[in-house]
Scaffold this motif. Structure first.
Motif, short mmCIF file in Angstrom:
data_model
loop_
_atom_site.label_atom_id
_atom_site.label_comp_id
_atom_site.label_asym_id
_atom_site.label_seq_id
_atom_site.Cartn_x
_atom_site.Cartn_y
_atom_site.Cartn_z
N VAL A 273 0.85 -1.20 0.00
CA VAL A 273 0.00 0.00 0.00
C VAL A 273 0.89 1.25 0.00
O VAL A 273 1.72 1.43 0.90
N LYS A 274 0.71 2.11 -1.01
CA LYS A 274 1.45 3.37 -1.07
C LYS A 274 0.70 4.41 -0.25
O LYS A 274 -0.39 4.86 -0.62
N LEU A 275 1.28 4.77 0.88
CA LEU A 275 0.59 5.68 1.79
C LEU A 275 0.39 7.06 1.18
O LEU A 275 -0.60 7.74 1.48
N ASP A 276 1.33 7.51 0.34
CA ASP A 276 1.17 8.81 -0.32
C ASP A 276 -0.14 8.84 -1.11
O ASP A 276 -0.91 9.81 -1.05
N ALA A 277 -0.40 7.75 -1.84
CA ALA A 277 -1.62 7.69 -2.66
C ALA A 277 -2.86 7.62 -1.78
O ALA A 277 -3.89 8.24 -2.08
N VAL A 278 -2.78 6.89 -0.66
CA VAL A 278 -3.92 6.77 0.25
C VAL A 278 -4.28 8.13 0.82
O VAL A 278 -5.46 8.53 0.86
N VAL A 279 -3.27 8.88 1.27
CA VAL A 279 -3.51 10.21 1.85
C VAL A 279 -4.13 11.14 0.81
O VAL A 279 -5.06 11.91 1.10
N LYS A 313 -6.96 3.13 4.72
CA LYS A 313 -7.61 4.34 4.21
C LYS A 313 -8.61 4.87 5.24
O LYS A 313 -8.72 6.09 5.46
N GLN A 314 -9.31 3.95 5.93
CA GLN A 314 -10.25 4.37 6.97
C GLN A 314 -9.53 5.04 8.13
O GLN A 314 -10.02 6.01 8.72
N VAL A 315 -8.33 4.54 8.47
CA VAL A 315 -7.53 5.15 9.54
C VAL A 315 -7.22 6.61 9.21
O VAL A 315 -7.46 7.52 10.02
N ILE A 388 -12.41 3.05 16.01
CA ILE A 388 -12.20 2.33 14.76
C ILE A 388 -10.73 2.36 14.35
O ILE A 388 -10.15 1.36 13.91
N VAL A 389 -10.08 3.53 14.52
CA VAL A 389 -8.65 3.66 14.22
C VAL A 389 -7.86 2.66 15.04
O VAL A 389 -7.00 1.92 14.52
N GLN A 390 -8.11 2.62 16.34
CA GLN A 390 -7.36 1.71 17.21
C GLN A 390 -7.60 0.25 16.85
O GLN A 390 -6.66 -0.55 16.81
N ARG A 391 -8.83 -0.11 16.55
CA ARG A 391 -9.13 -1.50 16.20
C ARG A 391 -8.39 -1.92 14.93
O ARG A 391 -7.83 -3.01 14.85
N ILE A 392 -8.36 -1.05 13.94
CA ILE A 392 -7.66 -1.38 12.69
C ILE A 392 -6.16 -1.51 12.93
O ILE A 392 -5.52 -2.46 12.45
N VAL A 393 -5.59 -0.57 13.68
CA VAL A 393 -4.15 -0.60 13.96
C VAL A 393 -3.78 -1.87 14.73
O VAL A 393 -2.78 -2.53 14.43
#
Length: 416
Positions: A273-279, A313-315, A388-393
């Protein structure tokens, strides 16, 4: 008993150490050997007044050592004590006498017993008119020795067979336990799958049966406001607006609750996953929320990671929408997205803003379900975004935490 030079023979260092301590405590000088071959070499090089030897040893055992000593005229009359924990039968004692041993002691023995055996062995040595030199009885000795060895081999074989039977029984028990465990795991897995299916069905029912009424309440309240507001007094209009907003908030809450519940069961699909593209994608989706806002973005170069793209992406969506929301009171908002390494060498990602911030004493509450540090009248939300952020992480094997200061912004960190 006057001090003597004593040779002790044993292939176990612990036995040698213990026997040495017992004899040296009585004032005797002690020499050591680990088997019969080494003992004969020591006898050739040093004066010895008596020998205490184990029987079961490599290279040369105690019986053979005694025979070899009795063959040699210069020390063939030495007092010789056999000290054993393995050989203790009438046949063993007969063989000890046949090879010329003066005493036979079963270990472990207290110091007085060992000293008494030495004293008797020395007395027998003085009474002997000449050294014992086996000759005519050689055949008898060999026969006795063979019988002892055969018996010991039979005993060892019996012990090995018994140990093997125990191992076999243990193996069968473990195999049965594994089969039982596998059946229980299969049963529990089936039960869990059934429970998840029921939960999914329940979630679909909730989504349909609760979402629809909430949408209807909000929609019809809006319709009444639009079509009938001219004939209403301001108080009635206010009540309808409150109903519409409550219905809309209930709809968002149901949506977030369902998303939170599904996170634990959703399959994690890792990929590059390219984080630049996600952001960039998240920023594009959040453009409506940034309308008429002065926001300065500072985005560092972000790496490619192995993760579930939709979850990650949700994070970023939740963290950036929070940053946009909580900087609303600032005339010029600043939002930073970056990464850094901590002392443990982990790669830490961060989202920082200069918004309203929070008191650090409430930091542990931030990631809890329905936990809000600001009233809904000031900032909209359901209190589930950071949960939700914490659960995904956590599902990615990482952790999430935050730092902040009232009026000076907040920074949210996470690892993967």
């Amino acid at each position: 008993m006057n001090p003597m030079n004593l040779l002790i023979v044993d292939d176990h260092a612990t036995n040698l150490k213990l026997l040495r301590a017992q004899l040296e405590a009585e004032g005797h000088n002690v020499l050591e050997a680990s088997d019969g071959v080494q003992a004969l070499a020591v006898l050739e090089g040093a004066p010895v007044d008596g020998v205490i030897s184990d029987i079961l040893m490599p290279n040369m055992d105690g019986f053979n050592l005694c025979r070899e000593i009795r063959r040699k005229e210069k020390f063939g009359a030495l007092p010789f004590v056999l000290y054993t924990s393995t050989y203790d039968s009438p046949t063993d004692r007969q063989l000890a006498e046949a090879v010329g041993a003066d005493r036979y002691v079963v270990k472990p023995a207290p110091t007085p017993v060992i000293l008494e055996a030495l004293h008797e062995a020395m007395f027998k040595a003085r009474e002997r008119k000449h050294p014992l030199v086996p000759g005519a009885n050689e055949v008898y000795v060999l026969k006795q020795y063979s019988e002892v060895l055969v018996r010991k081999l039979e005993e060892k074989n019996s012990e090995l067979q018994e140990a093997l039977a125990k191992i076999q029984r243990a193996h069968e028990e473990i195999s049965q336990l594994n089969r039982d465990l596998e059946q229980r795991v299969q049963q529990r897995t089936a039960e869990l799958e059934a429970a998840n299916q029921e939960l999914d069905a329940f979630a679909s029912t909730v989504a349909h049966d609760l979402h629809a009424p909430a949408r209807h309440v909000a929609a019809y309240a809006r319709i009444l406001l639009e079509e009938c507001s001219a004939g209403m007094n301001p108080t009635a209009q206010g009540h309808l607006l409150t109903i519409a907003k409550a219905g809309e908030r209930m709809g968002r809450l149901i949506t977030d609750l369902l998303a939170f519940a599904r996170l634990s069961r959703a399959e994690l699909r890792r990929s590059a996953v390219k984080l630049d593209a996600v952001v960039a994608q998240v920023q594009a989706e959040l453009k409506p929320e940034m309308k008429d806002r002065a926001i300065t973005w500072r985005i560092s170069e972000l790496p490619t990671v192995q993760a579930d793209e939709s979850m990650l992406k949700q994070v970023f969506f939740n963290l950036l929408s929070n940053a946009i929301k909580y900087t609303r009171t600032k005339p010029s908002a600043e939002i930073e997205i970056g990464r850094q390494a901590n002392e443990a060498g982990e790669q830490v990602f961060l989202v920082r803003d200069n918004g309203v911030g929070f008191d650090m004493q409430y930091a542990p509450k931030l990631f809890g379900v329905f936990q809000r540090l600001h009233p809904a009248s000031e900032f909209e939300g359901t209190g589930l975004g950071l949960s939700i952020v914490q659960r995904i992480v956590q599902r990615h094997g990482g952790r999430a935490w935050a730092e902040g200061k009232v009026g000076e912004g907040a920074t949210f960190y996470f690892t993967l």
